[in-house]
Design a protein around this motif. Structure first.
Motif, short mmCIF file in Angstrom:
data_model
loop_
_atom_site.label_atom_id
_atom_site.label_comp_id
_atom_site.label_asym_id
_atom_site.label_seq_id
_atom_site.Cartn_x
_atom_site.Cartn_y
_atom_site.Cartn_z
N ALA A 1 0.81 -1.22 0.00
CA ALA A 1 0.00 0.00 0.00
C ALA A 1 0.85 1.27 0.00
O ALA A 1 0.31 2.37 -0.18
CB ALA A 1 -0.94 -0.01 1.22
N GLY A 2 2.14 1.11 0.21
CA GLY A 2 3.02 2.28 0.26
C GLY A 2 2.82 3.11 1.51
O GLY A 2 3.17 4.30 1.53
N ASP A 3 2.27 2.49 2.54
CA ASP A 3 1.99 3.21 3.80
C ASP A 3 3.22 3.13 4.70
O ASP A 3 3.40 2.17 5.46
CB ASP A 3 0.78 2.59 4.48
N GLU A 4 4.05 4.14 4.62
CA GLU A 4 5.34 4.13 5.33
C GLU A 4 5.16 4.06 6.85
O GLU A 4 5.83 3.29 7.53
CB GLU A 4 6.16 5.37 4.96
N GLN A 5 4.26 4.87 7.37
CA GLN A 5 4.09 4.91 8.82
C GLN A 5 3.50 3.62 9.36
O GLN A 5 3.89 3.13 10.42
CB GLN A 5 3.20 6.11 9.20
N GLU A 6 2.55 3.03 8.62
CA GLU A 6 1.96 1.78 9.06
C GLU A 6 2.98 0.64 9.01
O GLU A 6 3.03 -0.21 9.90
CB GLU A 6 0.75 1.43 8.20
N ALA A 7 3.80 0.64 7.96
CA ALA A 7 4.83 -0.39 7.84
C ALA A 7 5.81 -0.30 9.01
O ALA A 7 6.20 -1.32 9.59
CB ALA A 7 5.58 -0.25 6.52
N ALA A 8 6.22 0.92 9.36
CA ALA A 8 7.14 1.10 10.47
C ALA A 8 6.49 0.67 11.78
O ALA A 8 7.12 0.02 12.62
CB ALA A 8 7.57 2.57 10.55
#
Length: 225
Positions: free
Chosen positions: A198-205
């Motif tokens: 999804a390209g969700d940087e904050q969620e991935a972190a």
């Protein structure tokens, strides 16, 4: 069972070429990180030399290097023993791992391509299969490959170099809790892949921080009834 407590088939073959002392070092380090050689186990030079098919000198040199790096303890008048990590040592290492891995996950979400995502999905499928078959060693190796791939997708060479410095110790600490973490660990990997896709940087972190924190807690709780 070999006399020094190594399971049959656990001793890796020494690859050529390369300095013998380096190959012996790598072989012993692999045995330690996979816990074929257990923390606290007495390491007898002559026995290790016999298992590896070498003389005692390169074994002695390898043990000295492993002592310098904190994998082996050399005790006066007693000999060499696999280091027994303290809870504080493990906690500090796994805390640093969380910082590195969370940033790697964030960057992977920003930069991952379809081929990289495909590799992550394949590793996750293999990991779930290994867990279902109770193949702990395979699951540990696949877990390391999964995290290494995320680090690769992050595209930061300095971050990758720092992560490589702690990778083997992470495997050392993860192995005792791999079965306990089991399916839940790979389910967390699935969620992480979804955030990266999804390209969700904050969620991935965030998911990576939670994932590595679960491993840290599992390690500290492993000996509790």
């Amino acid at each position: 069972m070999l006399s020094s407590g190594l399971p049959q088939g656990a001793v890796p073959k020494l690859e050529r070429p390369g300095p013998l002392r380096d190959r012996v070092y790598e072989a012993l380090l692999e045995l330690i990180t996979t816990r074929a050689l257990q923390p606290g186990q007495h390491l007898v030079e002559s026995e290790l030399a016999g298992h590896l098919g070498v003389s005692r000198q390169p074994v002695r040199e390898a043990l000295q290097r492993l002592n310098t790096e904190g994998w082996v303890d050399l005790r006066p008048a007693q000999g060499a023993f696999v280091h027994e990590p303290t809870e504080e040592e493990a906690d500090q290492l796994l805390t640093v791992r969380t910082l590195l891995e969370a940033e790697a996950a964030r960057l992977a979400a920003a930069h991952a391509d379809s081929s990289g995502i495909e590799v992550l999905n394949e590793l996750c499928a293999q990991g779930m299969k290994a867990v279902a078959s109770d193949e702990v060693d395979a699951a540990v190796a696949l877990n390391a490959r999964f995290h290494a791939k995320i680090m690769d997708l992050a595209g930061n060479a300095v971050l990758a170099e720092l992560a490589a410095q702690v990778d083997r110790r992470v495997r050392w600490y993860y192995t005792p809790v791999a079965r306990q973490r089991g399916r839940q660990s790979w389910a967390e990997h699935r969620n992480l892949i979804a955030a990266i896709v999804a390209g969700d940087e904050q969620e991935a972190a965030r998911l990576m921080r939670e994932h590595t924190e679960h491993t840290r807690k599992s390690y500290h709780e492993r000996a509790k009834p």
